[in-house]
Design a protein around this motif. Structure first.
Motif, PDB file in Angstrom:
ATOM      1  N   GLY A   1       0.939   6.095  -7.963  1.00 58.73           N
ATOM      2  CA  GLY A   1       1.329   4.700  -7.855  1.00 58.73           C
ATOM      3  C   GLY A   1       1.678   4.132  -9.222  1.00 58.73           C
ATOM      4  O   GLY A   1       0.947   4.346 -10.187  1.00 58.73           O
ATOM      5  N   SER A   2       2.775   3.404  -9.287  1.00 60.70           N
ATOM      6  CA  SER A   2       3.216   2.837 -10.557  1.00 60.70           C
ATOM      7  C   SER A   2       2.148   1.945 -11.170  1.00 60.70           C
ATOM      8  O   SER A   2       1.610   1.063 -10.508  1.00 60.70           O
ATOM      9  CB  SER A   2       4.497   2.015 -10.357  1.00 60.70           C
TER      10      SER A   2
ATOM     11  N   TYR B   1       7.898   8.465   0.519  1.00 56.85           N
ATOM     12  CA  TYR B   1       6.831   7.577   0.096  1.00 56.85           C
ATOM     13  C   TYR B   1       7.291   6.137   0.175  1.00 56.85           C
ATOM     14  O   TYR B   1       8.485   5.846   0.183  1.00 56.85           O
ATOM     15  CB  TYR B   1       6.320   7.937  -1.297  1.00 56.85           C
ATOM     16  N   SER B   2       6.315   5.224   0.229  1.00 57.02           N
ATOM     17  CA  SER B   2       6.624   3.871   0.688  1.00 57.02           C
ATOM     18  C   SER B   2       6.881   2.846  -0.403  1.00 57.02           C
ATOM     19  O   SER B   2       7.493   1.808  -0.132  1.00 57.02           O
ATOM     20  CB  SER B   2       5.488   3.359   1.576  1.00 57.02           C
ATOM     21  N   THR B   3       6.392   3.065  -1.609  1.00 55.46           N
ATOM     22  CA  THR B   3       6.605   2.043  -2.641  1.00 55.46           C
ATOM     23  C   THR B   3       7.129   2.690  -3.918  1.00 55.46           C
ATOM     24  O   THR B   3       7.205   3.905  -4.023  1.00 55.46           O
ATOM     25  CB  THR B   3       5.304   1.282  -2.965  1.00 55.46           C
ATOM     26  N   THR B   4       7.470   1.862  -4.847  1.00 60.17           N
ATOM     27  CA  THR B   4       8.101   2.347  -6.072  1.00 60.17           C
ATOM     28  C   THR B   4       7.183   3.289  -6.833  1.00 60.17           C
ATOM     29  O   THR B   4       6.019   2.989  -7.064  1.00 60.17           O
ATOM     30  CB  THR B   4       8.463   1.158  -6.978  1.00 60.17           C
ATOM     31  N   SER B   5       7.741   4.409  -7.186  1.00 58.41           N
ATOM     32  CA  SER B   5       7.022   5.342  -8.044  1.00 58.41           C
ATOM     33  C   SER B   5       8.048   6.264  -8.684  1.00 58.41           C
ATOM     34  O   SER B   5       9.050   6.600  -8.070  1.00 58.41           O
ATOM     35  CB  SER B   5       6.016   6.179  -7.261  1.00 58.41           C
TER      36      SER B   5
ATOM     37  N   GLU C   1       0.848  -1.190   0.000  1.00 62.51           N
ATOM     38  CA  GLU C   1       0.000   0.000   0.000  1.00 62.51           C
ATOM     39  C   GLU C   1       0.885   1.241   0.000  1.00 62.51           C
ATOM     40  O   GLU C   1       1.817   1.373   0.793  1.00 62.51           O
ATOM     41  CB  GLU C   1      -0.893   0.008   1.247  1.00 62.51           C
ATOM     42  N   LEU C   2       0.573   2.134  -0.910  1.00 59.65           N
ATOM     43  CA  LEU C   2       1.370   3.353  -1.039  1.00 59.65           C
ATOM     44  C   LEU C   2       1.009   4.344   0.063  1.00 59.65           C
ATOM     45  O   LEU C   2      -0.159   4.672   0.254  1.00 59.65           O
ATOM     46  CB  LEU C   2       1.112   3.975  -2.409  1.00 59.65           C
ATOM     47  N   LYS C   3       2.030   4.800   0.779  1.00 59.74           N
ATOM     48  CA  LYS C   3       1.836   5.818   1.802  1.00 59.74           C
ATOM     49  C   LYS C   3       2.802   6.962   1.547  1.00 59.74           C
ATOM     50  O   LYS C   3       3.938   6.747   1.102  1.00 59.74           O
ATOM     51  CB  LYS C   3       2.060   5.237   3.200  1.00 59.74           C
ATOM     52  N   VAL C   4       2.356   8.161   1.866  1.00 61.46           N
ATOM     53  CA  VAL C   4       3.162   9.357   1.639  1.00 61.46           C
ATOM     54  C   VAL C   4       3.206  10.153   2.935  1.00 61.46           C
ATOM     55  O   VAL C   4       2.152  10.452   3.510  1.00 61.46           O
ATOM     56  CB  VAL C   4       2.565  10.215   0.512  1.00 61.46           C
TER      57      VAL C   4
ATOM     58  N   ARG D   1      13.315   7.125  -2.251  1.00 58.89           N
ATOM     59  CA  ARG D   1      11.872   7.396  -2.162  1.00 58.89           C
ATOM     60  C   ARG D   1      11.642   8.698  -1.398  1.00 58.89           C
ATOM     61  O   ARG D   1      10.854   8.758  -0.440  1.00 58.89           O
ATOM     62  CB  ARG D   1      11.134   6.227  -1.531  1.00 58.89           C
TER      63      ARG D   1
END
Lengths: 111, 118
Positions: free
Chosen positions: A93-94, A25-29, A1-4, A70
């Protein structure tokens, strides 16, 4: 889950000083956006950062993106009162159409 | 070009009432979004529509429904309003910019609807 996450949440600074707002931010983007919002108004796009190492500058504001860490930063140089506003970062989100926003940084520049 | 328009600008409802927030864009964008903004918080995605004829849930969809009427219009409906839905609602549309190899997407926001549920 993407978090910013943005920090700080509140920033009070003197005119003429420099400061940096951080956006993690928490995931790939590889797409990150900065917006400005004045009280009672809508959001105004400031910067679009598309790739690792991207740097954009407009007046006293400069934004950068480090996709490996990130992390994006919004640097304020020699602040003036007119920069008082709330600043948001948002990450796309990617492979999705979704944008996740940070909680915002309320900036107050004191004369 | 009006950009993204929203109606109404302000609305007061009583608990249990229903209403529809309207959004339209004249930029020929494929994707449209509904967000809510609560005091001291960022924007939270309610629903989005990647293209005409499709809709998907965002982070906070409960209590809302949407309709993508055509490419221009995307409405948000509250069937039975609750005080927890007091918020400012923003509609946005997404455009594609740049040339091959450097296309990016950017959202444009409407002026917002300030909704109070008593």
């Amino acid at each position: 889950e993407l978090k910013v996450e943005q920090n700080p949440l509140f920033l009070s600074m003197q005119e003429g000083k420099n400061y940096t707002i951080y956006c993690n931010y928490s995931t790939t983007s590889d797409r990150l956006y900065w917006y400005r919002q004045d009280p009672g108004k809508s959001l105004e796009s400031l910067f679009v950062l598309l790739s690792n190492g991207a740097v954009k500058q407009e007046g006293r504001l400069m934004a950068s993106l480090d996709t490996k860490a990130r992390l994006s930063t919004l640097h304020i140089t020699a602040a003036v009162h007119d920069l008082s506003a709330t600043y948001f970062c948002a990450v796309e989100g990617s492979g999705t159409y979704k944008y996740i926003f940070g909680t915002g940084t309320r900036l107050k520049v004191l004369a | 070009n009006a950009g993204v328009t929203q109606t109404p600008k302000f609305q007061v409802l009583k608990t249990g009432q229903s209403m529809t927030l309207q959004c339209a864009q004249d930029m020929n964008h494929n994707s449209m979004y509904w967000y809510r903004q609560d005091p001291g918080m960022g924007l939270r995605l309610i629903y989005y529509s990647a293209s005409e004829g499709t809709t998907d849930k965002g982070e906070v969809p409960n209590g809302y429904n949407v309709s993508r009427l055509n490419k221009r219009e995307f409405s948000l409906r509250l069937e039975s309003a609750a005080p927890s839905q007091t918020s400012v609602y923003f509609c946005a549309s997404r455009g594609d910019f740049g040339t091959s190899g450097s296309v990016h997407n950017e959202q444009f926001f409407g002026p917002g609807t300030r909704l109070t549920v008593l």
